[in-house]
Motif scaffolding. Sequence first.
Motif, PDB file in Angstrom:
ATOM      1  N   PRO A 286      45.514   7.404 -13.136  1.00 12.39           N
ATOM      2  CA  PRO A 286      45.252   6.280 -13.764  1.00 12.39           C
ATOM      3  C   PRO A 286      46.226   5.069 -13.482  1.00 12.39           C
ATOM      4  N   GLU A 287      47.325   5.388 -12.852  1.00  8.16           N
ATOM      5  CA  GLU A 287      48.177   4.304 -12.462  1.00  8.16           C
ATOM      6  C   GLU A 287      47.622   3.725 -10.968  1.00  8.16           C
ATOM      7  N   GLN A 288      46.963   4.567 -10.143  1.00  7.27           N
ATOM      8  CA  GLN A 288      46.479   4.120  -9.046  1.00  7.27           C
ATOM      9  C   GLN A 288      45.139   3.358  -9.265  1.00  7.27           C
ATOM     10  N   ALA A 289      44.385   3.583 -10.177  1.00  9.16           N
ATOM     11  CA  ALA A 289      43.199   2.977 -10.683  1.00  9.16           C
ATOM     12  C   ALA A 289      43.765   1.590 -11.171  1.00  9.16           C
ATOM     13  N   ALA A 290      44.763   1.381 -11.859  1.00  5.02           N
ATOM     14  CA  ALA A 290      45.185   0.585 -12.511  1.00  5.02           C
ATOM     15  C   ALA A 290      45.537  -0.809 -11.475  1.00  5.02           C
ATOM     16  N   GLY A 291      46.196   0.034 -10.436  1.00  4.13           N
ATOM     17  CA  GLY A 291      46.451  -0.943  -8.950  1.00  4.13           C
ATOM     18  C   GLY A 291      45.456  -1.540  -8.554  1.00  4.13           C
TER      19      GLY A 291
END
Length: 318
Positions: free
Chosen positions: A236-241
């Motif tokens: 999710p953090e990569q997608a948020a990036g």
Amino acid sequence: MSNALNKPGTESTPHAIVRSLRGHPSLPDAVRDKLVLITGASSGIGEAAAIAVGAAGGTVLLVARGEEKLRATAAKVESVGGVAHVHPCDLTDLDAIDKLVADVLAQHGRVDILVNNAGRSIRRSLALSYDRFHDYQRTMQLNYFAPVRLMLGVLPGMRERKSGQVINISSVGVLTRAPRFGAYIASKAALDTLADAWQAETQDDNVRFTTVYMSLVRTPMIAPTTLYQKFPALTPEQAAGVVCEAITDRPRRVSPAFGRFAFLADAITPEILDSVRNRGFKLFGDSTAAKGRPAPVDDDKLTPASKAFVEATRGVHW
């Protein structure tokens, strides 16, 4: 599509220098004094994006059905120095969306950036769908009608102020036309083409529509398909990036390389892509969840052929 591996709200120095040379602002510059409304903010991509935007100095308006989970997200945003406001809303209820828009505008005055992230995915083959028309209704309601209602509420203000952005979180499946996802990708494709039409009408108003064709992300939404535990997926953090880069760069479309390739190849020679999709369809069966039964222990096993196919089409959900 960027891997977005940097810590939420920050950028590595080389990356920041390159972006500056290209004329793109940093995330703090892009969200300073901005009100960012994010749907589906109680978990997954929405939660991670809210934390990143909050850490960068933006004010986030958190929307999802569950108030308790939204407050948990708000606490995480505040823990990194951000400002968050909780706005619970059942996005399957059009009247509730109208009330949400009215409340947001009354309390905050405007929405500068709208992130249509909330969505429903259904993985089920045609053979299992003949008596499930409601699958198509409920995906269209949340993935298409809900964001349309929200956009109709906030776009007048954006156009009047000559400033605004709408980010629609779509799927690489729209570009690859992934089998078993007919209900899901049809609803996302509808939103995509609507944004194209509206972009032409709002071009002179400095309103930007951005579609993010997201790769597979390891969120609760994909959990019922245990097979995906073996698939490469973004956090999710990569997608948020990826979402944060969409805010700073304001592109019209963001997609992984394979999605762009599949889209172009399909336009030139759909018969070849039909064969590729058929291959994927036969390699990966319906999950037991789609069949309405508990998952067996071996439901997530991959054969050597299916492993190779997954690697060749990284990020695509089959």
